[in-house]
Design a protein around this motif. Structure first.
Motif, mmCIF file in Angstrom:
data_model
loop_
_atom_site.group_PDB
_atom_site.id
_atom_site.type_symbol
_atom_site.label_atom_id
_atom_site.label_comp_id
_atom_site.label_asym_id
_atom_site.label_seq_id
_atom_site.Cartn_x
_atom_site.Cartn_y
_atom_site.Cartn_z
ATOM 1 N N ASP A 145 -9.835 18.307 10.971
ATOM 2 C CA ASP A 145 -8.399 18.234 11.217
ATOM 3 C C ASP A 145 -7.903 16.831 10.844
ATOM 4 O OD1 ASP A 145 -8.766 16.490 13.479
ATOM 5 O OD2 ASP A 145 -8.946 18.205 14.808
ATOM 6 N N LEU A 146 -6.598 16.666 10.830
ATOM 7 C CA LEU A 146 -6.008 15.403 10.388
ATOM 8 C C LEU A 146 -6.493 14.226 11.222
ATOM 9 C CD1 LEU A 146 -4.098 13.955 8.477
ATOM 10 C CD2 LEU A 146 -2.223 14.487 10.040
ATOM 11 N N ARG A 147 -6.618 14.411 12.522
ATOM 12 C CA ARG A 147 -7.110 13.351 13.405
ATOM 13 C C ARG A 147 -8.504 12.894 12.990
ATOM 14 N NH1 ARG A 147 -10.619 13.680 17.175
ATOM 15 N NH2 ARG A 147 -10.546 15.927 17.236
ATOM 16 N N GLU A 148 -9.381 13.839 12.673
ATOM 17 C CA GLU A 148 -10.745 13.510 12.250
ATOM 18 C C GLU A 148 -10.758 12.821 10.893
ATOM 19 O OE1 GLU A 148 -13.350 17.037 14.334
ATOM 20 O OE2 GLU A 148 -12.045 17.562 12.655
ATOM 21 N N ILE A 149 -9.918 13.283 9.990
ATOM 22 C CA ILE A 149 -9.852 12.689 8.647
ATOM 23 C C ILE A 149 -9.401 11.235 8.735
ATOM 24 C CG2 ILE A 149 -8.647 12.773 6.425
ATOM 25 C CD1 ILE A 149 -8.629 15.887 6.795
ATOM 26 N N ILE A 150 -8.420 10.970 9.583
ATOM 27 C CA ILE A 150 -7.930 9.600 9.756
ATOM 28 C C ILE A 150 -8.979 8.730 10.450
ATOM 29 C CG2 ILE A 150 -6.213 8.186 10.969
ATOM 30 C CD1 ILE A 150 -4.221 10.533 10.418
ATOM 31 N N ALA A 151 -9.693 9.303 11.424
ATOM 32 C CA ALA A 151 -10.707 8.553 12.179
ATOM 33 C C ALA A 151 -11.960 8.269 11.360
ATOM 34 C CB ALA A 151 -11.086 9.315 13.443
ATOM 35 N N LEU A 152 -12.150 8.979 10.278
ATOM 36 C CA LEU A 152 -13.351 8.850 9.457
ATOM 37 C C LEU A 152 -13.295 7.538 8.655
ATOM 38 C CD1 LEU A 152 -15.983 10.137 8.454
ATOM 39 C CD2 LEU A 152 -14.631 11.356 6.738
#
Length: 90
Positions: free
Chosen positions: A59-66
């Motif tokens: 999800d977008l949150r995970e993509i940004i946190a990566l």
């Protein structure tokens, strides 16, 4: 008769392949801000490689946190994917 176990893809191998580096050089200190190869296109390549290898949709949150190899392992662990021995605290 040979029995093959379904093994999880190795996140260290996946990360090294996307970043174009040796597996032995992948540690938790590998971060977006410190790896010259990690640009926006490489980030998308990494997301696609993770989604393909683990049959998941980030999800977008995970993509940004990566933003590091360590975060990759955390994201996979949060989804219940076994990544034992995948992180090196060097």
């Amino acid at each position: 008769m040979v029995i093959r176990q379904n093994r999880m893809p190795d996140p260290r191998r996946l990360f090294a392949g996307v970043m174009g580096m040796a597996q032995a050089d992948v540690t938790s200190s590998c971060e977006m801000r410190t790896l010259a190869a990690w640009d926006s296109l490489r980030h998308i390549d990494l997301v696609l490689a993770i989604e393909g290898a683990y049959a998941i949709k980030l999800d977008l949150r995970e993509i940004i946190a990566l933003t590091s190899y360590g975060k990759l392992v955390e994201i996979l662990a949060a989804r219940g994917l076994n990544t034992e021995s995948s992180i090196d605290t060097s």
